[in-house]
Design an enzyme around this catalytic site. Structure first.
Site, PDB file in Angstrom:
ATOM      1  N   LYS A 196       0.832  -1.215   0.000  1.00  0.00           N
ATOM      2  CA  LYS A 196       0.000   0.000   0.000  1.00  0.00           C
ATOM      3  C   LYS A 196       0.862   1.259   0.000  1.00  0.00           C
ATOM      4  CE  LYS A 196      -1.722   1.539   4.087  1.00  0.00           C
ATOM      5  NZ  LYS A 196      -1.422   2.941   4.416  1.00  0.00           N
ATOM      6  N   ASN A 197       1.828   1.324   0.922  1.00  0.00           N
ATOM      7  CA  ASN A 197       2.569   2.568   1.094  1.00  0.00           C
ATOM      8  C   ASN A 197       3.603   2.824   0.000  1.00  0.00           C
ATOM      9  OD1 ASN A 197       1.008   3.117   3.269  1.00  0.00           O
ATOM     10  ND2 ASN A 197       2.550   2.577   4.810  1.00  0.00           N
ATOM     11  N   CYS A 220      -4.991  12.190  13.372  1.00  0.00           N
ATOM     12  CA  CYS A 220      -5.762  10.960  13.241  1.00  0.00           C
ATOM     13  C   CYS A 220      -5.587  10.156  14.509  1.00  0.00           C
ATOM     14  CB  CYS A 220      -5.355  10.181  11.995  1.00  0.00           C
ATOM     15  SG  CYS A 220      -3.769   9.402  12.141  1.00  0.00           S
ATOM     16  N   ARG A 243       0.181  14.224  13.654  1.00  0.00           N
ATOM     17  CA  ARG A 243       0.681  14.061  12.291  1.00  0.00           C
ATOM     18  C   ARG A 243       0.667  15.358  11.465  1.00  0.00           C
ATOM     19  NH1 ARG A 243      -1.451   8.492   9.852  1.00  0.00           N
ATOM     20  NH2 ARG A 243       0.488   8.616   8.715  1.00  0.00           N
ATOM     21  N   ASP A 270       4.578   0.332  12.169  1.00  0.00           N
ATOM     22  CA  ASP A 270       3.408  -0.338  11.594  1.00  0.00           C
ATOM     23  C   ASP A 270       3.318  -1.810  11.998  1.00  0.00           C
ATOM     24  OD1 ASP A 270       2.639   2.005  10.387  1.00  0.00           O
ATOM     25  OD2 ASP A 270       3.453   1.513   8.416  1.00  0.00           O
ATOM     26  N   ARG A 313      -8.664  -0.541   4.399  1.00  0.00           N
ATOM     27  CA  ARG A 313      -7.799   0.494   3.820  1.00  0.00           C
ATOM     28  C   ARG A 313      -6.440  -0.090   3.470  1.00  0.00           C
ATOM     29  NH1 ARG A 313      -6.399   4.358   7.713  1.00  0.00           N
ATOM     30  NH2 ARG A 313      -4.900   4.730   6.070  1.00  0.00           N
TER      31      ARG A 313
END
Ligand code: EPU
Length: 417
Positions: free
Chosen positions: A22-23, A116, A121, A304, A396
């Site tokens: 994803k990233n 968030c 952030r 993560d 997500r």
């Protein structure tokens, strides 16, 4: 909203194919904004964040075609320079369009991403960096308004090695006049993957993967055809599931080099790990041993993976300490893990975990992406039924995670509510 229901206690066995990262995919899809003509991306994971990115890019005027895991994007017709609130609030990484839009259209108006669940952030370093390249920046009505007739290369020192900040500034600097030097740049594999794509487009970037990245600006770039690298966080999550359930799982299509810290810590916890090319086999040990971790920028232990590793430590034989140094509020999963029977105390950015012999299934609520994954892992090993609610975040960032776990033998299903 869907929920996931798990009957814990099954031993996971078999093979699982790891999806594209994803990233890495997010900034790479966004980099299409720097070219005219069709770019082709393969191994793109089917995720909510990818759909949000496609929506954002088509809203800017890009043409997009999707065929399975292949996405084609032609940004030749992009003329809109605004990323509105409704799109940015769904995905903070929308801020990645800032650099390329200013480079390409000379202006951008992007809704300011708010804080968030995991922290405030801010994006101050993205903005300061862009100012160093000659952009003028104003914050008005909740939007960042940036403009520059011509970006000019400069020295940029990042106070923190921000990942998306480094990516944003690389994408701005590739079309700037002259040389940009990014100091204290992020060294994550996703930054290297983006630099590789930009270089394939015709950019001149050196040093990606080190803390000093040098970018010689060029006048135009051309479209490319590239494949997205494997997702190291999905890989790590499945590795932990094998260790946790004392299973035997082989991960296919992964990049072991990107997971050195995770592999090291898992081995210390008693898991037996063998690596062969792009495959990793994880055999759960007879006993799970306590291991301390501290999250750090790459190549340190990834933030993560912190929530998932905490689940493993929750059933370890002994006491462990986990320190979170990247985000100030990334312990929100702890209150939910406690509901499943974990014994965890928090002091500031440190969690102290006393391993318990068994976790017990409960109804829990997912609060952010990796927290959601940790609750699934806890459910896999807990006695009885675990119901993970509000799994929006999971979609997500994990492609059909429940199907992948079910194929490994987990009793897991998604229920539409
Ligand atoms: N920070 C600032 N100012 C900035 C930018 C960052 O103070 O201008 C701070 C942040 O608040 C944080 C630290 O610097 O405390 C590091 O944040 P970073 O900017 O590196 O994070 P990010 O780029 O917003 C990416 C990933 C995250 C991952 C972090 C850290 C993407 C799209 N997101 O976020 O992924 O946790 O790097 O590795 O690449 C996830 O996938 O679940 C996820 C949250």
């Amino acid at each position: 909203m869907d929920k996931i229901i798990i009957q814990g206690g099954r031993t996971l066995k078999g093979e699982v194919r790891i999806s594209g990262a994803k990233n890495a995919a997010l900034p790479i899809l966004v980099s299409s904004l720097l070219t005219d003509g069709w770019n082709t991306y393969s191994n793109v994971p089917d995720l909510k964040d990818i759909q949000s990115t496609k929506l954002l890019l088509s809203n800017l005027g890009a043409r997009i075609e999707t065929d399975g895991d292949i996405i084609r994007i032609d940004a030749g017709g992009v003329c809109n320079h605004e990323a509105p609130y409704d799109l940015v609030r769904k995905m903070r990484a929308s801020i990645l369009v800032l650099g390329p839009l200013v480079a390409r259209l000379k202006k951008a108006r992007i809704s300011l991403p708010g804080g968030c669940a995991i922290g405030a952030r801010p994006i101050n370093l993205h903005l300061k960096g862009l100012e160093r390249l000659g952009a003028s920046i104003e914050l008005k009505h909740g939007y960042v308004e940036a403009s520059a007739d011509c970006l000019k290369g400069n020295e940029i020192y990042l106070d923190i090695a921000t990942v998306t900040g480094t990516e944003n500034l690389m994408m701005a600097a590739v079309l700037a006049k002259g040389i940009t030097v990014l100091r204290n740049a992020a060294r994550e594999p996703e930054v290297i993957a983006l630099a590789d794509v930009l270089n394939k487009m015709g950019s001149k970037i050196e040093g990606a993967g080190t803390s000093v990245i040098t970018i010689q600006g060029v006048s135009t770039l051309h479209p490319v055809s590239v494949s997205i690298i494997p997702d190291r966080i999905e890989t790590g999550t499945f590795m932990i599931s094998a260790a946790l359930t004392r299973g035997d799982v082989t991960l296919l299509n992964c990049e072991p080099d990107h997971l050195k810290a995770t592999i090291h810590k898992l081995r210390l916890s008693g898991a037996r790990i063998t690596i062969e090319g792009k495959q990793i086999r994880v055999l759960g040990g007879d006993e799970i041993l306590s291991v301390d971790i501290k999250t750090l920028p790459y190549p340190g232990f990834p933030t993560d993976m912190q929530a998932q590793f905490m689940v493993l430590m929750s059933v370890a034989n002994g006491f462990s300490i986990i320190s979170e140094t990247i985000f100030e509020n990334r312990f929100i999963h702890i209150s939910e893990l406690r509901r499943i029977g974990a014994d965890i105390k928090i002091s500031g950015n440190t969690a102290m975990i006393t391993g318990v012999p068994t976790l017990s299934g409960a109804q829990v609520m997912a609060t952010d992406l990796r927290a959601s994954a940790s609750l699934i892992l806890a459910g896999l090993v807990a006695e009885g039924t675990t119901e993970v609610n509000r799994i929006y975040h999971l979609d997500r960032g994990y492609e059909t995670i429940e199907k992948k776990f079910a194929r490994l033998g987990a009793a897991i299903k998604r229920v539409k509510v």
